[in-house]
Write a protein that holds these residues in place. Structure first.
Motif, PDB file in Angstrom:
ATOM      1  N   ALA A 184      -1.763   1.742 -11.970  1.00 18.14           N
ATOM      2  CA  ALA A 184      -0.873   2.572 -11.416  1.00 18.14           C
ATOM      3  C   ALA A 184       0.269   1.811 -10.343  1.00 18.14           C
ATOM      4  N   ARG A 185      -0.011   0.778 -10.098  1.00 20.48           N
ATOM      5  CA  ARG A 185       0.761   0.018  -9.090  1.00 20.48           C
ATOM      6  C   ARG A 185       2.052  -0.498 -10.068  1.00 20.48           C
ATOM      7  N   GLY A 186       3.223  -0.031  -9.663  1.00 20.23           N
ATOM      8  CA  GLY A 186       4.499  -0.173 -10.099  1.00 20.23           C
ATOM      9  C   GLY A 186       4.606   0.560 -11.378  1.00 20.23           C
ATOM     10  N   LEU A 187       4.012   1.802 -11.484  1.00 17.07           N
ATOM     11  CA  LEU A 187       4.286   2.628 -12.603  1.00 17.07           C
ATOM     12  C   LEU A 187       5.819   3.230 -12.511  1.00 17.07           C
ATOM     13  N   GLN A 188       6.231   3.270 -11.318  1.00 12.34           N
ATOM     14  CA  GLN A 188       7.489   3.759 -10.952  1.00 12.34           C
ATOM     15  C   GLN A 188       8.624   2.868 -11.173  1.00 12.34           C
ATOM     16  N   ASP A 189       8.263   1.511 -10.539  1.00 11.15           N
ATOM     17  CA  ASP A 189       9.050   0.435 -10.512  1.00 11.15           C
ATOM     18  C   ASP A 189       8.211  -0.760 -10.519  1.00 11.15           C
ATOM     19  N   GLU A 190       8.258  -1.611 -11.218  1.00 14.07           N
ATOM     20  CA  GLU A 190       7.441  -2.871 -11.442  1.00 14.07           C
ATOM     21  C   GLU A 190       7.455  -3.760 -10.061  1.00 14.07           C
ATOM     22  N   SER A 191       8.546  -3.549  -9.285  1.00 15.36           N
ATOM     23  CA  SER A 191       8.674  -4.521  -8.144  1.00 15.36           C
ATOM     24  C   SER A 191       7.767  -3.846  -7.028  1.00 15.36           C
ATOM     25  N   GLU A 192       7.193  -2.736  -6.987  1.00 17.42           N
ATOM     26  CA  GLU A 192       6.547  -1.756  -6.184  1.00 17.42           C
ATOM     27  C   GLU A 192       5.114  -2.650  -5.637  1.00 17.42           C
ATOM     28  N   ASP A 193       4.787  -2.487  -4.665  1.00 16.32           N
ATOM     29  CA  ASP A 193       3.322  -3.180  -4.377  1.00 16.32           C
ATOM     30  C   ASP A 193       2.554  -1.949  -3.692  1.00 16.32           C
ATOM     31  N   TRP A 194       1.055  -2.471  -3.296  1.00 17.51           N
ATOM     32  CA  TRP A 194       0.430  -1.464  -2.838  1.00 17.51           C
ATOM     33  C   TRP A 194       0.404  -1.467  -1.433  1.00 17.51           C
ATOM     34  N   PHE A 195      -0.090  -0.361  -0.492  1.00 15.48           N
ATOM     35  CA  PHE A 195      -0.301  -0.434   0.689  1.00 15.48           C
ATOM     36  C   PHE A 195      -1.588   0.236   1.059  1.00 15.48           C
ATOM     37  N   PRO A 196      -2.124  -0.024   2.397  1.00 15.35           N
ATOM     38  CA  PRO A 196      -3.292   0.689   2.836  1.00 15.35           C
ATOM     39  C   PRO A 196      -3.214   2.061   2.731  1.00 15.35           C
ATOM     40  N   LEU A 197      -4.121   2.946   2.451  1.00 15.09           N
ATOM     41  CA  LEU A 197      -4.377   4.337   2.197  1.00 15.09           C
ATOM     42  C   LEU A 197      -4.001   4.643   3.889  1.00 15.09           C
ATOM     43  N   ALA A 198      -4.619   3.974   4.801  1.00 20.57           N
ATOM     44  CA  ALA A 198      -4.518   4.367   6.084  1.00 20.57           C
ATOM     45  C   ALA A 198      -3.139   4.498   6.830  1.00 20.57           C
ATOM     46  N   LEU A 199      -1.967   3.863   5.884  1.00 25.16           N
ATOM     47  CA  LEU A 199      -0.788   3.851   6.320  1.00 25.16           C
ATOM     48  C   LEU A 199       0.047   4.790   5.649  1.00 25.16           C
ATOM     49  N   LEU A 200      -0.469   5.961   5.056  1.00 22.00           N
ATOM     50  CA  LEU A 200       0.110   6.715   4.315  1.00 22.00           C
ATOM     51  C   LEU A 200       1.319   7.466   5.021  1.00 22.00           C
ATOM     52  N   MET A 201       1.060   7.987   5.955  1.00 26.89           N
ATOM     53  CA  MET A 201       1.942   8.722   7.037  1.00 26.89           C
ATOM     54  C   MET A 201       3.022   8.007   7.453  1.00 26.89           C
ATOM     55  N   ASP A 202       2.881   6.485   7.912  1.00 27.25           N
ATOM     56  CA  ASP A 202       3.764   5.620   8.195  1.00 27.25           C
ATOM     57  C   ASP A 202       4.635   5.175   6.899  1.00 27.25           C
ATOM     58  N   TRP A 203       4.046   5.238   5.824  1.00 30.81           N
ATOM     59  CA  TRP A 203       4.838   4.834   4.542  1.00 30.81           C
ATOM     60  C   TRP A 203       5.736   6.135   4.385  1.00 30.81           C
ATOM     61  N   ALA A 204       5.361   7.233   4.512  1.00 34.22           N
ATOM     62  CA  ALA A 204       6.035   8.365   4.241  1.00 34.22           C
ATOM     63  C   ALA A 204       7.483   8.574   5.124  1.00 34.22           C
ATOM     64  N   LYS A 205       7.263   7.805   6.287  1.00 32.61           N
ATOM     65  CA  LYS A 205       8.616   7.878   7.013  1.00 32.61           C
ATOM     66  C   LYS A 205       9.784   7.131   6.291  1.00 32.61           C
ATOM     67  N   THR A 206       9.586   6.359   5.529  1.00 33.46           N
ATOM     68  CA  THR A 206      10.679   5.553   5.003  1.00 33.46           C
ATOM     69  C   THR A 206      10.361   5.503   3.428  1.00 33.46           C
ATOM     70  N   ARG A 207       9.816   6.289   2.527  1.00 31.42           N
ATOM     71  CA  ARG A 207       9.462   6.348   1.363  1.00 31.42           C
ATOM     72  C   ARG A 207      10.551   6.333   0.600  1.00 31.42           C
ATOM     73  N   PRO A 208      10.567   5.552  -0.756  1.00 26.89           N
ATOM     74  CA  PRO A 208      11.749   5.938  -1.601  1.00 26.89           C
ATOM     75  C   PRO A 208      12.097   7.385  -2.078  1.00 26.89           C
ATOM     76  N   LYS A 209      13.168   7.764  -2.192  1.00 33.24           N
ATOM     77  CA  LYS A 209      13.751   9.052  -2.417  1.00 33.24           C
ATOM     78  C   LYS A 209      13.795   9.319  -4.001  1.00 33.24           C
ATOM     79  N   GLY A 210      13.672  10.446  -4.491  1.00 29.93           N
ATOM     80  CA  GLY A 210      13.948  10.294  -6.089  1.00 29.93           C
ATOM     81  C   GLY A 210      12.678   9.675  -6.874  1.00 29.93           C
ATOM     82  N   GLY A 211      13.405   9.306  -7.974  1.00 31.66           N
ATOM     83  CA  GLY A 211      12.396   8.442  -8.723  1.00 31.66           C
ATOM     84  C   GLY A 211      12.744   9.046 -10.289  1.00 31.66           C
ATOM     85  N   ALA A 212      12.161   8.259 -11.062  1.00 32.65           N
ATOM     86  CA  ALA A 212      12.342   8.283 -12.496  1.00 32.65           C
ATOM     87  C   ALA A 212      11.522   9.716 -12.967  1.00 32.65           C
TER      88      ALA A 212
END
Length: 231
Positions: A184-212
């Motif tokens: 599931a890692r890199g399913l949308q973009d192979e350059s993507e990496d994982w991050f800790p679930l605990a940082l979900l809301m922090d990630w959401a602040k700058t998450r990529p928009k759109g997507g394939a």
């Protein structure tokens, strides 16, 4: 509005020493990757069921020591989890957001928000040492169990549950489950990496928009190719 069309196919896979036969249903038309996460959950469940067959699993509702481990998630899973949170009542969302904020603050204080080239094992050990409960943990049980991350489904033990709380995990005997969640890692973009679930809301602040957007079968084929690369 017409209901979205779905298609079902039976997957026949060899995963390590396991032989998996599993029906999988996905949207027929173009969708975001997050829309096929339920199908991926079902596939992981099938692999786990095959791996645990005949074993005495000691994991039970109420033993939540493993819910203090670092849980790596992909962008695709993160987007699905954000949808799960958004569908909750406002009061419930507020409670979760406060828990996520507390977890983020604890990780920042321990200088663990960024990986900084640390080996995954070292990062995981340091994280577990903080004892941060997953924001979704309630009464030592997962409050979103049907929607929990893929990697959580792959972690089961046959050793006594009380050993799981030990800082060094001594005596803990995990079931050898093939980690197909890695695909599931890199399913949308192979350059993507994982991050800790605990940082979900922090990630959401700058998450990529759109997507394939791809058809459901195309996303599954991409996931299966990822399995073969990471296997």
């Amino acid at each position: 509005m017409a209901a979205e069309a779905h298609s079902t196919a039976t997957l026949r896979l060899s995963v390590g020493d396991l032989r998996i036969v599993h029906p999988i249903t996905v949207p027929t038309g173009p969708v975001a990757a997050a829309d096929v996460v339920p199908a991926l959950q079902g596939l992981v469940n099938a692999v786990v069921a095959a791996a645990e067959a005949g074993k005495a699993i000691s994991c039970r509702k109420g033993c939540g020591a493993c819910c203090r481990q670092l849980v790596p998630i992909s962008r695709t899973e993160a987007e699905r989890l954000l949808e799960t949170v958004a569908a909750l009542p406002a009061e419930r969302r507020a409670v979760l957001e406060a828990r996520f904020a507390a977890a983020e603050a604890a990780l920042a204080a321990a200088d663990l928000k960024e990986r900084k080239g640390r080996p995954d094992r070292e990062l995981s050990t340091a994280y577990f040492g903080l004892g941060i409960p997953c924001p979704f943990l309630e009464d030592e049980s997962c409050s979103i169990h049907p929607d929990r991350p893929l990697v959580c489904r792959e972690y089961l033990v046959t050793s006594p549950a009380d050993l799981c709380a030990g800082p060094a995990q001594e005596g803990v005997t995990p079931v050898p489950v093939p980690k197909i969640s890695l695909a599931a890692r890199g399913l949308q973009d192979e350059s993507e990496d994982w991050f800790p679930l605990a940082l979900l809301m922090d990630w959401a602040k700058t998450r990529p928009k759109g997507g394939a957007r791809r058809t459901g079968p195309e996303w599954i084929q991409k996931f299966l190719k990822g399995m073969s690369r990471k296997g």
